[in-house]
Design a protein around this motif. Structure first.
Motif, PDB file in Angstrom:
ATOM      1  N   TYR A   1     -30.482   9.981   1.885  1.00 27.79           N
ATOM      2  CA  TYR A   1     -31.067   8.474   2.848  1.00 27.79           C
ATOM      3  C   TYR A   1     -30.375   8.530   4.142  1.00 27.79           C
ATOM      4  CZ  TYR A   1     -30.474   3.530   3.762  1.00 27.79           C
ATOM      5  OH  TYR A   1     -31.092   2.298   4.426  1.00 27.79           O
ATOM      6  N   GLN A   2     -28.955   9.114   4.382  1.00 25.68           N
ATOM      7  CA  GLN A   2     -28.517   9.524   6.126  1.00 25.68           C
ATOM      8  C   GLN A   2     -30.033   9.783   6.904  1.00 25.68           C
ATOM      9  OE1 GLN A   2     -24.755  10.696   4.896  1.00 25.68           O
ATOM     10  NE2 GLN A   2     -24.180   9.604   4.235  1.00 25.68           N
ATOM     11  N   ILE A   3     -30.089  11.037   6.070  1.00 25.05           N
ATOM     12  CA  ILE A   3     -31.561  11.964   6.885  1.00 25.05           C
ATOM     13  C   ILE A   3     -32.684  11.207   6.982  1.00 25.05           C
ATOM     14  CG2 ILE A   3     -32.946  13.756   7.028  1.00 25.05           C
ATOM     15  CD1 ILE A   3     -30.978  15.205   5.065  1.00 25.05           C
ATOM     16  N   TRP A   4     -33.337  10.736   6.297  1.00 24.47           N
ATOM     17  CA  TRP A   4     -33.832   9.369   6.145  1.00 24.47           C
ATOM     18  C   TRP A   4     -34.078   8.806   7.701  1.00 24.47           C
ATOM     19  CZ3 TRP A   4     -34.589   4.204   5.141  1.00 24.47           C
ATOM     20  CH2 TRP A   4     -35.988   3.570   5.745  1.00 24.47           C
ATOM     21  N   ARG A   5     -32.264   7.956   7.475  1.00 25.25           N
ATOM     22  CA  ARG A   5     -32.144   7.063   8.747  1.00 25.25           C
ATOM     23  C   ARG A   5     -32.305   6.962   9.538  1.00 25.25           C
ATOM     24  NH1 ARG A   5     -32.871   1.369   7.895  1.00 25.25           N
ATOM     25  NH2 ARG A   5     -30.966   1.486   9.446  1.00 25.25           N
ATOM     26  N   ALA A   6     -31.815   8.705   9.808  1.00 28.82           N
ATOM     27  CA  ALA A   6     -31.324   9.247  11.324  1.00 28.82           C
ATOM     28  C   ALA A   6     -33.088   9.578  11.735  1.00 28.82           C
ATOM     29  CB  ALA A   6     -30.559  10.542  10.839  1.00 28.82           C
TER      30      ALA A   6
ATOM     31  N   VAL B   1     -27.517   9.872  -1.893  1.00 26.99           N
ATOM     32  CA  VAL B   1     -26.909   8.961  -0.102  1.00 26.99           C
ATOM     33  C   VAL B   1     -27.068   9.676   0.986  1.00 26.99           C
ATOM     34  CG1 VAL B   1     -24.605   8.753   0.528  1.00 26.99           C
ATOM     35  CG2 VAL B   1     -25.667   8.056  -1.837  1.00 26.99           C
ATOM     36  N   VAL B   2     -26.981  11.887   0.513  1.00 30.11           N
ATOM     37  CA  VAL B   2     -27.624  12.262   1.739  1.00 30.11           C
ATOM     38  C   VAL B   2     -28.396  12.411   2.427  1.00 30.11           C
ATOM     39  CG1 VAL B   2     -26.946  14.420   2.952  1.00 30.11           C
ATOM     40  CG2 VAL B   2     -25.218  13.641   1.631  1.00 30.11           C
TER      41      VAL B   2
ATOM     42  N   VAL C   1     -27.970  21.916  -3.317  1.00 35.53           N
ATOM     43  CA  VAL C   1     -26.539  21.137  -4.664  1.00 35.53           C
ATOM     44  C   VAL C   1     -28.075  20.546  -5.341  1.00 35.53           C
ATOM     45  CG1 VAL C   1     -25.761  18.693  -4.812  1.00 35.53           C
ATOM     46  CG2 VAL C   1     -25.457  20.636  -2.546  1.00 35.53           C
ATOM     47  N   ILE C   2     -29.002  20.141  -5.219  1.00 31.66           N
ATOM     48  CA  ILE C   2     -29.995  19.776  -6.605  1.00 31.66           C
ATOM     49  C   ILE C   2     -30.056  20.471  -6.776  1.00 31.66           C
ATOM     50  CG2 ILE C   2     -32.263  18.817  -6.707  1.00 31.66           C
ATOM     51  CD1 ILE C   2     -32.183  16.933  -4.735  1.00 31.66           C
TER      52      ILE C   2
ATOM     53  N   LYS D   1     -30.268  21.282   8.576  1.00 28.02           N
ATOM     54  CA  LYS D   1     -28.750  21.710   7.735  1.00 28.02           C
ATOM     55  C   LYS D   1     -28.259  20.931   6.390  1.00 28.02           C
ATOM     56  CE  LYS D   1     -25.911  24.635  11.465  1.00 28.02           C
ATOM     57  NZ  LYS D   1     -25.310  24.475  11.864  1.00 28.02           N
ATOM     58  N   LYS D   2     -28.434  19.744   6.622  1.00 30.50           N
ATOM     59  CA  LYS D   2     -27.744  18.907   5.751  1.00 30.50           C
ATOM     60  C   LYS D   2     -29.187  18.312   4.520  1.00 30.50           C
ATOM     61  CE  LYS D   2     -25.088  14.878   7.296  1.00 30.50           C
ATOM     62  NZ  LYS D   2     -25.379  13.342   7.826  1.00 30.50           N
ATOM     63  N   ALA D   3     -30.173  18.949   4.810  1.00 36.28           N
ATOM     64  CA  ALA D   3     -31.601  19.455   4.299  1.00 36.28           C
ATOM     65  C   ALA D   3     -31.378  20.067   2.689  1.00 36.28           C
ATOM     66  CB  ALA D   3     -32.345  19.103   4.614  1.00 36.28           C
ATOM     67  N   ARG D   4     -30.906  21.412   3.991  1.00 36.98           N
ATOM     68  CA  ARG D   4     -30.850  22.408   3.210  1.00 36.98           C
ATOM     69  C   ARG D   4     -29.535  22.155   2.011  1.00 36.98           C
ATOM     70  NH1 ARG D   4     -32.413  25.224   7.533  1.00 36.98           N
ATOM     71  NH2 ARG D   4     -30.079  25.364   8.737  1.00 36.98           N
TER      72      ARG D   4
END
Length: 72
Positions: free
Chosen positions: A63-68, A60-61, A19-20, A11-14
């Motif tokens: 990066y958060q997805i990648w870190r998770a 930023v989001v 947004v992009i 969901k975050k990735a979508r």
């Protein structure tokens, strides 16, 4: 069955992708309209800064997805 964490990341990735894409379309459209209507340069800078803010948020989001994903 897909784990709940994977669904949240998807969901975050979508949302980031949306947004992009929307930022690019709005930014290009606003630049074009501004040039056609002869808007002052300060409006162009405001539009540019708004687009940059959206891109920073998106990165930023991402990066958060990648870190998770790294922690899994």
């Amino acid at each position: 069955m897909v784990p709940d964490k994977d669904l949240q990341q998807a969901k975050k990735a979508r949302m980031v992708a949306l947004v992009i894409a929307a930022t690019m379309v709005v930014w290009l459209g606003a630049q074009w309209v501004g040039a056609k209507l002869g808007w002052p340069e300060r409006y162009a800078f405001l539009i540019d800064l708004s687009a940059l803010a959206a891109f920073v948020w998106a990165f930023v989001v991402i990066y958060q997805i990648w870190r998770a994903r790294q922690q899994d």
